[in-house]
Motif scaffolding. Structure first.
Motif, PDB file in Angstrom:
ATOM      1  N   PHE A  26      50.267 158.516  25.458  1.00 15.26           N
ATOM      2  CA  PHE A  26      49.787 159.171  26.608  1.00 15.26           C
ATOM      3  C   PHE A  26      48.355 159.312  26.831  1.00 15.26           C
ATOM      4  N   VAL A  27      47.382 159.761  25.647  1.00 11.68           N
ATOM      5  CA  VAL A  27      46.128 159.746  25.547  1.00 11.68           C
ATOM      6  C   VAL A  27      45.627 158.376  25.563  1.00 11.68           C
ATOM      7  N   ASP A  28      46.339 157.154  24.743  1.00 16.54           N
ATOM      8  CA  ASP A  28      45.859 155.963  24.575  1.00 16.54           C
ATOM      9  C   ASP A  28      45.891 155.494  25.885  1.00 16.54           C
ATOM     10  N   GLU A  29      46.816 155.341  26.630  1.00 16.43           N
ATOM     11  CA  GLU A  29      47.001 154.994  28.006  1.00 16.43           C
ATOM     12  C   GLU A  29      45.894 155.399  28.759  1.00 16.43           C
ATOM     13  N   LEU A  30      45.611 156.838  28.791  1.00 14.02           N
ATOM     14  CA  LEU A  30      44.489 157.239  29.578  1.00 14.02           C
ATOM     15  C   LEU A  30      43.309 156.790  29.407  1.00 14.02           C
ATOM     16  N   LYS A  31      42.862 156.642  28.229  1.00 12.04           N
ATOM     17  CA  LYS A  31      41.851 155.973  27.686  1.00 12.04           C
ATOM     18  C   LYS A  31      41.813 154.398  28.180  1.00 12.04           C
ATOM     19  N   ASP A  32      42.597 153.714  28.113  1.00 10.42           N
ATOM     20  CA  ASP A  32      42.974 152.322  28.803  1.00 10.42           C
ATOM     21  C   ASP A  32      42.636 152.376  30.010  1.00 10.42           C
ATOM     22  N   ILE A  33      43.102 153.119  31.019  1.00 12.14           N
ATOM     23  CA  ILE A  33      43.285 153.552  32.615  1.00 12.14           C
ATOM     24  C   ILE A  33      41.473 153.575  32.710  1.00 12.14           C
ATOM     25  N   LEU A  34      41.166 154.437  31.868  1.00  8.12           N
ATOM     26  CA  LEU A  34      39.790 154.967  32.412  1.00  8.12           C
ATOM     27  C   LEU A  34      38.726 153.668  32.182  1.00  8.12           C
ATOM     28  N   GLY A  35      38.995 152.834  31.011  1.00 13.26           N
ATOM     29  CA  GLY A  35      38.283 151.665  30.748  1.00 13.26           C
ATOM     30  C   GLY A  35      38.321 150.756  31.848  1.00 13.26           C
ATOM     31  N   ALA A  36      39.411 150.679  32.218  1.00 16.43           N
ATOM     32  CA  ALA A  36      39.891 149.391  32.985  1.00 16.43           C
ATOM     33  C   ALA A  36      39.482 149.893  34.648  1.00 16.43           C
ATOM     34  N   THR A  65      37.475 149.942  50.363  1.00 18.01           N
ATOM     35  CA  THR A  65      38.429 151.161  50.337  1.00 18.01           C
ATOM     36  C   THR A  65      39.010 151.233  48.891  1.00 18.01           C
ATOM     37  N   HIS A  66      39.377 150.178  48.106  1.00 15.47           N
ATOM     38  CA  HIS A  66      39.870 150.119  46.862  1.00 15.47           C
ATOM     39  C   HIS A  66      38.672 150.740  46.039  1.00 15.47           C
ATOM     40  N   TYR A  67      37.529 150.212  46.225  1.00 18.30           N
ATOM     41  CA  TYR A  67      36.425 150.745  45.515  1.00 18.30           C
ATOM     42  C   TYR A  67      36.251 152.245  45.460  1.00 18.30           C
ATOM     43  N   GLN A  68      36.414 152.730  46.770  1.00 20.01           N
ATOM     44  CA  GLN A  68      36.418 154.177  46.856  1.00 20.01           C
ATOM     45  C   GLN A  68      37.603 154.946  46.180  1.00 20.01           C
ATOM     46  N   GLN A  69      38.600 154.229  46.405  1.00 23.93           N
ATOM     47  CA  GLN A  69      39.855 154.891  45.606  1.00 23.93           C
ATOM     48  C   GLN A  69      39.781 154.918  44.084  1.00 23.93           C
ATOM     49  N   THR A  70      39.153 154.041  43.580  1.00 25.31           N
ATOM     50  CA  THR A  70      39.104 153.535  42.097  1.00 25.31           C
ATOM     51  C   THR A  70      37.858 154.631  41.528  1.00 25.31           C
ATOM     52  N   ALA A  71      36.937 154.958  42.461  1.00 29.50           N
ATOM     53  CA  ALA A  71      35.990 155.961  42.025  1.00 29.50           C
ATOM     54  C   ALA A  71      36.445 157.292  42.018  1.00 29.50           C
ATOM     55  N   ASP A  72      37.419 157.567  43.089  1.00 26.39           N
ATOM     56  CA  ASP A  72      38.201 158.883  42.965  1.00 26.39           C
ATOM     57  C   ASP A  72      39.047 158.905  41.718  1.00 26.39           C
ATOM     58  N   HIS A  73      39.987 157.713  41.590  1.00 27.95           N
ATOM     59  CA  HIS A  73      40.727 157.751  40.357  1.00 27.95           C
ATOM     60  C   HIS A  73      39.889 158.050  38.970  1.00 27.95           C
ATOM     61  N   ILE A  74      38.674 157.626  38.943  1.00 30.18           N
ATOM     62  CA  ILE A  74      37.830 158.228  37.822  1.00 30.18           C
ATOM     63  C   ILE A  74      37.478 159.605  37.778  1.00 30.18           C
ATOM     64  N   GLU A  75      37.281 160.309  38.803  1.00 27.43           N
ATOM     65  CA  GLU A  75      37.224 161.666  38.954  1.00 27.43           C
ATOM     66  C   GLU A  75      38.311 162.275  38.547  1.00 27.43           C
ATOM     67  N   ARG A  76      39.485 161.892  39.018  1.00 25.17           N
ATOM     68  CA  ARG A  76      40.837 162.556  38.643  1.00 25.17           C
ATOM     69  C   ARG A  76      41.039 162.387  37.103  1.00 25.17           C
ATOM     70  N   HIS A 101      36.678 159.015  27.057  1.00 26.77           N
ATOM     71  CA  HIS A 101      35.915 157.903  26.976  1.00 26.77           C
ATOM     72  C   HIS A 101      37.133 156.962  27.194  1.00 26.77           C
ATOM     73  N   GLY A 102      36.630 155.804  27.653  1.00 24.74           N
ATOM     74  CA  GLY A 102      37.569 154.731  27.982  1.00 24.74           C
ATOM     75  C   GLY A 102      37.263 153.716  27.006  1.00 24.74           C
ATOM     76  N   ARG A 103      38.238 152.558  27.133  1.00 21.55           N
ATOM     77  CA  ARG A 103      38.236 151.576  26.167  1.00 21.55           C
ATOM     78  C   ARG A 103      37.767 150.204  27.167  1.00 21.55           C
ATOM     79  N   LYS A 104      37.194 149.043  26.623  1.00 19.93           N
ATOM     80  CA  LYS A 104      37.247 147.992  27.315  1.00 19.93           C
ATOM     81  C   LYS A 104      38.612 147.509  27.344  1.00 19.93           C
ATOM     82  N   TYR A 105      39.303 147.177  28.431  1.00 20.25           N
ATOM     83  CA  TYR A 105      40.628 146.740  28.534  1.00 20.25           C
ATOM     84  C   TYR A 105      40.753 145.188  28.733  1.00 20.25           C
TER      85      TYR A 105
END
Length: 161
Positions: free
Chosen positions: A15-25, A51-62, A75-79
């Motif tokens: 779960f944590v690994d996937e969150l890190k991958d998603i953050l990096g991506a 619109t997708h850019y703003q959603q992506t920025a919102d996803h990072i905040e979440r 911390h994210g990882r280069k995916y």
């Protein structure tokens, strides 16, 4: 993050690994969407990318909230998958400059590939969060899934027009 005292410790680690991958991506995607928005010659496509850019920025905040709620360093990882998709988008921009209609279709295809990756990743996190009884994270990523579907529908609409 290995802790044998946590029930489902291996699932927690996944779960944590996937969150890190998603953050990096997501950080990688922000950069890619800026480039694609600049290359978008269609006003409707530019709006979709912005619109997708703003959603992506919102996803990072979440994601920041999710990491905080889980008590883990953010911390994210280069995916590599995202990197490959963005390289493909760069190649599309370069290869199809002469044919505007094809460029629009190809850019939409590139972003929809990203959308499908994001949807799959979000679906996994929702499932892991449910199994680990992390209702806040489940809710956040459930909302992300809805937004990804809406963006995909918007892109399809732009493509059809």
């Amino acid at each position: 993050m290995k802790n044998d005292n946590i029930p489902n410790a291996h699932l927690q680690e996944l779960f944590v690994d996937e969150l890190k991958d998603i953050l990096g991506a997501e950080y990688q995607l922000l950069h890619g969407l800026k480039k694609m928005s600049k290359a978008a010659i269609s006003p409707a496509l530019k709006v979709a990318f912005d619109t997708h850019y703003q959603q992506t920025a919102d996803h990072i905040e979440r994601l920041k909230t999710a990491f905080s709620n889980l008590g883990i360093p953010m911390h994210g990882r280069k995916y590599q998958t995202m990197e490959d998709l963005l390289v493909e988008a760069d190649e599309i921009i370069e290869d199809f400059q002469e044919s505007l209609e094809v460029l629009i279709a190809a850019l939409i295809e590139a972003v929809q590939k990203v959308q499908h990756y994001e949807g799959a990743s979000s679906g996994c996190v929702v499932t892991y969060a449910m199994l680990l009884e992390r209702s806040g994270t489940k809710k956040m990523f459930g909302q992300r899934l809805v937004e990804e579907r809406e963006t995909n529908e918007l892109l399809t609409e732009v493509a059809m027009n």
